[in-house]
Design a protein around this motif. Structure first.
Motif, PDB file in Angstrom:
ATOM      1  N   ASN A   1      42.238  45.597  48.383  1.00 14.56           N
ATOM      2  CA  ASN A   1      42.773  44.456  47.648  1.00 14.56           C
ATOM      3  C   ASN A   1      42.786  43.210  48.533  1.00 14.56           C
ATOM      4  O   ASN A   1      43.535  42.276  48.290  1.00 14.56           O
ATOM      5  CB  ASN A   1      44.192  44.772  47.150  1.00 14.56           C
ATOM      6  CG  ASN A   1      44.660  43.819  46.068  1.00 14.56           C
ATOM      7  OD1 ASN A   1      43.883  43.416  45.208  1.00 14.56           O
ATOM      8  ND2 ASN A   1      45.931  43.452  46.103  1.00 14.56           N
TER       9      ASN A   1
ATOM     10  N   SER B   1      43.068  44.319  41.996  1.00 14.45           N
ATOM     11  CA  SER B   1      44.112  43.326  41.743  1.00 14.45           C
ATOM     12  C   SER B   1      44.436  43.244  40.255  1.00 14.45           C
ATOM     13  O   SER B   1      45.607  43.134  39.867  1.00 14.45           O
ATOM     14  CB  SER B   1      43.664  41.960  42.266  1.00 14.45           C
ATOM     15  OG  SER B   1      44.667  40.986  42.070  1.00 14.45           O
ATOM     16  N   ASP B   2      43.413  43.303  39.399  1.00 17.80           N
ATOM     17  CA  ASP B   2      43.636  43.316  37.951  1.00 17.80           C
ATOM     18  C   ASP B   2      44.514  44.494  37.549  1.00 17.80           C
ATOM     19  O   ASP B   2      45.432  44.355  36.728  1.00 17.80           O
ATOM     20  CB  ASP B   2      42.307  43.417  37.190  1.00 17.80           C
ATOM     21  CG  ASP B   2      41.435  42.185  37.308  1.00 17.80           C
ATOM     22  OD1 ASP B   2      41.986  41.092  37.547  1.00 17.80           O
ATOM     23  OD2 ASP B   2      40.203  42.321  37.175  1.00 17.80           O
TER      24      ASP B   2
ATOM     25  N   VAL C   1      46.725  46.200  39.369  1.00 23.15           N
ATOM     26  CA  VAL C   1      48.109  46.056  39.804  1.00 23.15           C
ATOM     27  C   VAL C   1      48.854  45.078  38.902  1.00 23.15           C
ATOM     28  O   VAL C   1      49.991  45.337  38.484  1.00 23.15           O
ATOM     29  CB  VAL C   1      48.185  45.599  41.273  1.00 23.15           C
ATOM     30  CG1 VAL C   1      49.640  45.439  41.705  1.00 23.15           C
ATOM     31  CG2 VAL C   1      47.491  46.597  42.187  1.00 23.15           C
ATOM     32  N   LYS C   2      48.222  43.969  38.579  1.00 26.56           N
ATOM     33  CA  LYS C   2      48.868  42.963  37.728  1.00 26.56           C
ATOM     34  C   LYS C   2      49.112  43.497  36.324  1.00 26.56           C
ATOM     35  O   LYS C   2      50.123  43.176  35.692  1.00 26.56           O
ATOM     36  CB  LYS C   2      48.009  41.707  37.669  1.00 26.56           C
ATOM     37  CG  LYS C   2      47.958  40.939  38.984  1.00 26.56           C
ATOM     38  CD  LYS C   2      46.978  39.781  38.919  1.00 26.56           C
ATOM     39  CE  LYS C   2      46.880  39.072  40.261  1.00 26.56           C
ATOM     40  NZ  LYS C   2      45.849  38.003  40.256  1.00 26.56           N
TER      41      LYS C   2
ATOM     42  N   LYS D   1      51.330  47.325  37.045  1.00 25.55           N
ATOM     43  CA  LYS D   1      52.515  47.168  37.888  1.00 25.55           C
ATOM     44  C   LYS D   1      53.014  48.498  38.442  1.00 25.55           C
ATOM     45  O   LYS D   1      52.258  49.238  39.079  1.00 25.55           O
ATOM     46  CB  LYS D   1      53.598  46.415  37.113  1.00 25.55           C
ATOM     47  CG  LYS D   1      53.160  45.012  36.669  1.00 25.55           C
ATOM     48  CD  LYS D   1      54.234  44.317  35.904  1.00 25.55           C
ATOM     49  CE  LYS D   1      53.892  42.852  35.634  1.00 25.55           C
ATOM     50  NZ  LYS D   1      52.654  42.693  34.815  1.00 25.55           N
TER      51      LYS D   1
ATOM     52  N   TYR E   1      56.281  48.452  43.921  1.00 29.56           N
ATOM     53  CA  TYR E   1      56.063  47.176  43.228  1.00 29.56           C
ATOM     54  C   TYR E   1      57.144  46.169  43.605  1.00 29.56           C
ATOM     55  O   TYR E   1      56.860  44.971  43.775  1.00 29.56           O
ATOM     56  CB  TYR E   1      56.012  47.369  41.721  1.00 29.56           C
ATOM     57  CG  TYR E   1      55.480  46.138  41.017  1.00 29.56           C
ATOM     58  CD1 TYR E   1      54.126  45.799  41.115  1.00 29.56           C
ATOM     59  CD2 TYR E   1      56.328  45.287  40.319  1.00 29.56           C
ATOM     60  CE1 TYR E   1      53.629  44.649  40.516  1.00 29.56           C
ATOM     61  CE2 TYR E   1      55.836  44.139  39.714  1.00 29.56           C
ATOM     62  CZ  TYR E   1      54.497  43.817  39.821  1.00 29.56           C
ATOM     63  OH  TYR E   1      54.007  42.672  39.229  1.00 29.56           O
TER      64      TYR E   1
ATOM     65  N   ASN F   1      52.275  42.183  43.518  1.00 26.75           N
ATOM     66  CA  ASN F   1      50.904  42.417  43.070  1.00 26.75           C
ATOM     67  C   ASN F   1      49.927  42.694  44.206  1.00 26.75           C
ATOM     68  O   ASN F   1      48.714  42.759  43.976  1.00 26.75           O
ATOM     69  CB  ASN F   1      50.413  41.217  42.242  1.00 26.75           C
ATOM     70  CG  ASN F   1      51.109  41.125  40.904  1.00 26.75           C
ATOM     71  OD1 ASN F   1      51.489  42.136  40.314  1.00 26.75           O
ATOM     72  ND2 ASN F   1      51.315  39.904  40.416  1.00 26.75           N
ATOM     73  N   ASN F   2      50.442  42.843  45.419  1.00 27.54           N
ATOM     74  CA  ASN F   2      49.572  43.145  46.559  1.00 27.54           C
ATOM     75  C   ASN F   2      49.507  44.657  46.762  1.00 27.54           C
ATOM     76  O   ASN F   2      50.498  45.281  47.147  1.00 27.54           O
ATOM     77  CB  ASN F   2      50.114  42.482  47.832  1.00 27.54           C
ATOM     78  CG  ASN F   2      50.114  40.974  47.732  1.00 27.54           C
ATOM     79  OD1 ASN F   2      49.131  40.377  47.317  1.00 27.54           O
ATOM     80  ND2 ASN F   2      51.218  40.364  48.114  1.00 27.54           N
TER      81      ASN F   2
END
Length: 331
Positions: A49, A68-69, A71-72, A75, A84, A89-90
């Motif tokens: 990421n 990244s998509d 995780v966003k 979550k 989280y 979001n990292n």
């Protein structure tokens, strides 16, 4: 409003292959990517990421999305509630395979506090698992073997004697090294390694053996930055010692950033993650198996593959084809 339960599944990703001046030729055949024509591949970023180096999902309904998509979108269902809350979001881990045909530079990474202050980034604590050692010829450096001061360190860089202060190890397949932020280290020629680390690309180059590029230039050194980042404590042995076991998990590293175990299986096994509030990554180093999770998602795992299981996974069933060896890591 109708609540729709998110049905997540195990994720595979397209590898990010990086050619380097020190890279070898092992990664592409190891990962069975023979259709790819790329030379001197020193690294395969398996799950990443890092900005501008984000992994792309290769399978299932989310294929084409970045890590990244995911995780966003998902979550805590992907990474776990505490993770989280801690990382937002990292995504917190970066997974790599590394093939060194030549010695890498000597490096150190800052801890979280220093990396945040200087770079607005996480620090980098990491670990190595040695997969291959080029017929017994490989070595690496980890830690200081004698006590030096920051000023002595800077002088040793200047007069090309820093290697005299480093603990050097001839390595065998299965060797493990834990590298907390601040520990000087270097991967030597012949090492083929699986690396687990915090998601950070902050590296201070300490020494590069005065090598010059094709234009006759030496690479930049970060002597002043690294001076304050180094842990100058000396230990008697920097290798992680463990007893290999067949058909049982063996914990290798447990730290605030990841917990990693190795599995060497010749028998089917069920892994129970129902009480674990984290994603799990399996990094396959030998053999192959079929995996089914508790929601009947099925996929194969073979040497050279890394698979991300979301935090919603309750358990996975592994059906072994002869033998499989893999690392399991989570936060």
């Amino acid at each position: 409003m109708i609540n729709i339960k998110i049905r997540m599944y195990p994720f595979k990703f397209n590898p990010i292959l990086k050619s380097t001046i020190w890279g070898g030729e092992k990664i592409i055949p190891f990962k069975q990517l023979n259709e790819i024509q790329q030379e001197q591949v020193g690294e395969s970023w398996e799950i990443s990421n890092v900005p501008n180096d984000e992994s792309i999902v290769a399978n299932g309904a989310d294929a084409g999305k970045t890590l990244s998509d995911l995780v966003k979108e998902y979550k805590h269902d992907l990474v776990g509630k505490e993770n989280y809350e801690r990382f937002g979001n990292n995504f917190p881990l970066l997974i790599k395979f590394i093939d060194a045909c030549d010695d890498l530079s000597i490096q150190v990474h800052p801890n979280d506090e220093l990396a945040q202050k200087r770079h607005q980034s996480m620090g980098k604590t990491e670990m190595w698992y040695v997969i291959d050692n080029n017929l017994g010829q490989a070595h690496l450096c980890s830690g200081l073997k004698k006590s030096i001061t920051p000023d002595e360190y800077a002088s040793m860089i200047e007069n090309n004697t820093i290697c005299d202060a480093l603990a050097d190890y001839a390595v065998q397949p299965g060797d493990v090294f834990f590298l907390p932020a601040g520990r000087i280290h270097s991967i030597g020629a012949g090492c083929f390694i699986a690396e687990i680390q915090q998601t950070s690309n902050i590296t201070y180059r300490i020494y590069d053996f005065n090598r010059k590029d094709k234009n006759g230039n030496t690479r930049e050194l970060h002597t002043e930055l690294s001076k304050d980042a180094i842990d100058y404590q000396v230990e008697s042995d920097y290798r992680t010692h463990y007893t290999p076991k067949l058909n049982k998990p063996v914990e290798l590293v447990s730290c605030p950033y990841f917990t990693t175990s190795v599995y060497d299986l010749t028998e089917n096994m069920t892994l129970d993650y129902s009480e674990l509030d984290s994603f799990v990554i399996l990094i396959c180093m030998e053999g192959q198996c079929t995996i089914k999770d508790n929601e009947e998602h099925e996929l194969t795992m073979q040497a050279g593959e890394s698979i991300l299981f979301p935090a919603t996974t309750g358990e996975i069933h592994l059906y072994i084809d002869k033998q499989v060896k893999f690392l399991e890591t989570y936060v």
